[in-house]
Design an enzyme around this catalytic site. Structure first.
Site, PDB file in Angstrom:
ATOM      1  N   ASN A 132       0.867  -1.179   0.000  1.00  0.00           N
ATOM      2  CA  ASN A 132       0.000   0.000   0.000  1.00  0.00           C
ATOM      3  C   ASN A 132       0.901   1.224   0.000  1.00  0.00           C
ATOM      4  OD1 ASN A 132      -1.779   2.055   0.460  1.00  0.00           O
ATOM      5  ND2 ASN A 132      -2.366   1.419   2.529  1.00  0.00           N
ATOM      6  N   TRP A 133       0.932   1.904  -1.133  1.00  0.00           N
ATOM      7  CA  TRP A 133       1.853   3.037  -1.272  1.00  0.00           C
ATOM      8  C   TRP A 133       1.316   4.318  -0.643  1.00  0.00           C
ATOM      9  CZ3 TRP A 133       3.530   2.220  -7.103  1.00  0.00           C
ATOM     10  CH2 TRP A 133       4.390   1.109  -7.159  1.00  0.00           C
ATOM     11  N   LYS A 134       0.077   4.310  -0.222  1.00  0.00           N
ATOM     12  CA  LYS A 134      -0.529   5.505   0.406  1.00  0.00           C
ATOM     13  C   LYS A 134      -0.281   6.732  -0.485  1.00  0.00           C
ATOM     14  CE  LYS A 134       0.060   3.117   4.722  1.00  0.00           C
ATOM     15  NZ  LYS A 134       0.157   3.133   6.162  1.00  0.00           N
ATOM     16  N   GLY A 136       2.940   2.022  10.710  1.00  0.00           N
ATOM     17  CA  GLY A 136       3.940   3.072  10.564  1.00  0.00           C
ATOM     18  C   GLY A 136       4.666   3.417  11.848  1.00  0.00           C
ATOM     19  N   HIS A 189      -9.321   1.309   4.932  1.00  0.00           N
ATOM     20  CA  HIS A 189      -8.015   1.428   5.591  1.00  0.00           C
ATOM     21  C   HIS A 189      -8.151   2.358   6.799  1.00  0.00           C
ATOM     22  CE1 HIS A 189      -3.877   2.498   6.412  1.00  0.00           C
ATOM     23  NE2 HIS A 189      -3.569   1.357   5.828  1.00  0.00           N
ATOM     24  N   SER A 225       3.724  -2.423  10.210  1.00  0.00           N
ATOM     25  CA  SER A 225       5.181  -2.525  10.404  1.00  0.00           C
ATOM     26  C   SER A 225       5.749  -3.877   9.969  1.00  0.00           C
ATOM     27  CB  SER A 225       5.548  -2.228  11.868  1.00  0.00           C
ATOM     28  OG  SER A 225       5.157  -0.909  12.204  1.00  0.00           O
ATOM     29  N   GLY A 271       3.113  -1.239   4.141  1.00  0.00           N
ATOM     30  CA  GLY A 271       3.228   0.170   3.776  1.00  0.00           C
ATOM     31  C   GLY A 271       4.667   0.521   3.450  1.00  0.00           C
ATOM     32  N   GLY A 272       5.369   1.073   4.431  1.00  0.00           N
ATOM     33  CA  GLY A 272       6.731   1.587   4.233  1.00  0.00           C
ATOM     34  C   GLY A 272       7.675   0.640   3.519  1.00  0.00           C
ATOM     35  N   GLU A 306      -6.475   4.705   7.880  1.00  0.00           N
ATOM     36  CA  GLU A 306      -6.270   6.141   7.620  1.00  0.00           C
ATOM     37  C   GLU A 306      -7.523   6.756   7.003  1.00  0.00           C
ATOM     38  OE1 GLU A 306      -2.628   5.454   5.528  1.00  0.00           O
ATOM     39  OE2 GLU A 306      -1.777   4.802   7.442  1.00  0.00           O
ATOM     40  N   GLU A 353      -5.167  -4.938  10.417  1.00  0.00           N
ATOM     41  CA  GLU A 353      -4.094  -3.970  10.648  1.00  0.00           C
ATOM     42  C   GLU A 353      -4.370  -3.213  11.945  1.00  0.00           C
ATOM     43  OE1 GLU A 353      -2.075  -2.809   6.711  1.00  0.00           O
ATOM     44  OE2 GLU A 353      -3.856  -1.583   6.843  1.00  0.00           O
TER      45      GLU A 353
HETATM   46  P1  13P Z   1       3.336   0.137   7.523  1.00  0.00           P
HETATM   47  O1  13P Z   1       3.782  -1.160   6.902  1.00  0.00           O
HETATM   48  O2  13P Z   1       4.129   1.322   7.033  1.00  0.00           O
HETATM   49  O3  13P Z   1       3.251   0.034   9.009  1.00  0.00           O
HETATM   50  O4  13P Z   1       1.842   0.404   6.993  1.00  0.00           O
HETATM   51  C1  13P Z   1       0.918  -0.617   7.079  1.00  0.00           C
HETATM   52  C2  13P Z   1      -0.298  -0.234   6.323  1.00  0.00           C
HETATM   53  O5  13P Z   1      -1.000   0.677   6.684  1.00  0.00           O
HETATM   54  C3  13P Z   1      -0.596  -0.973   5.087  1.00  0.00           C
HETATM   55  O6  13P Z   1      -1.881  -0.696   4.648  1.00  0.00           O
END
Ligand code: 13P
Length: 251
Positions: free
Chosen positions: A9-11, A173, A95, A213, A234-235, A97, A167
């Site tokens: 997920n590149w956000k 994050g 998600h 994470s 994510g990251g 967020e 999640e």
């Molecule tokens: P991180 O892997 O950066 O913690 O993010 C997880 C996420 O929100 C994937 O949708």
């Protein structure tokens, strides 16, 4: 046997050029992953969906959100037919967020899930508790509500194709990943909830991911758990090299 799934997920990251460069480099990664029975995909911003699809049509590509109506007066929104027009057949829904910053509710997620299935798309439905809920021992209550309301009115056949991502908000994050025991406990609980409503067959086919994470160093431990079928990352999904290590470390 459920196929493993690793999704990035590149956000709100990457310009169109950066996204295309990743997709180009990921061609070989995709072949490598498929040869090992792992599906991989990315969720770029809306602006990069088209470019990533063109450069690498084999990669699963998801939008990060969609509207449940096909068209109309919804300024700033993107509809499912518009995604299909680009050949995009996957979509993240709910998600944390989106829930936290944009007020997305379980009811809204439910409408989107129904609309996606009506269009033969594959949703990745995200659920998870906040830190306050975790500390108050309310994780399972929150997950139950998110799963039961979110999936309300779907069919068994829908649910067999669904992907659910657990999640925990406190692990996203933050570098504070949930233990594999917590991940398995909650992913197993989600499978039980699905079984209760949609039956055993659907619960055995629905794919459940852990997210929060996830890194090359810990990915294997999560995927070693019985009810964890993959990861939403994510990251650590932003660089091809890191994505490659995620895949290699699962094997
Ligand atoms: P991180 O892997 O950066 O913690 O993010 C997880 C996420 O929100 C994937 O949708």
């Amino acid at each position: 046997m459920r196929r493993k799934l690793l999704f990035g997920n590149w956000k709100m990251n990457k310009t169109r050029e950066e996204a295309k460069a990743f997709a180009e480099e990921a061609k070989e990664l995709d072949r490598f992953a498929k040869a090992h029975n792992i599906d991989i995909g990315v969720a770029p911003t809306f602006l990069s969906l088209c470019g990533v699809r063109k450069v690498n049509p084999d990669l699963c590509v998801a939008a990060q959100n969609c509207h449940f109506e096909d068209h109309g007066a919804f300024t700033g929104e993107i509809s499912i037919p518009m995604l299909l027009d680009l050949g995009v057949t996957w979509c993240l829904i709910g998600h944390s967020e989106r829930r936290t910053y944009f007020g997305e509710t379980n009811e809204a997620c439910n409408k989107k899930l129904k609309a996606l299935f009506a269009n033969n798309m594959t949703p990745i439905y995200c659920v998870g508790e906040t830190l306050a809920e975790f500390e108050a021992n309310k994780t399972k209550d929150v997950i139950k509500e998110q799963v039961l309301v979110g999936l309300e009115g779907l069919t068994k056949e829908n649910v067999k194709k669904l992907v659910i991502a657990y999640e925990p908000v406190w692990s996203i994050g933050t570098g504070k990943n949930a233990s594999t025991t917590i991940a398995e406990d909650i992913c197993g609980y989600i499978r039980e909830l699905v079984k209760g409503v949609f039956g055993e067959e659907a619960s055995e086919e629905v794919r459940i991911l852990y997210g929060g994470s996830v890194k090359p160093e810990n990915v294997k431990a999560y995927l070693g758990e019985k009810d964890v079928d993959g990861a939403l990352v994510g990251g650590a999904s932003l660089k091809v090299e890191s994505f490659r290590q995620l895949i290699e470390n699962i094997l």
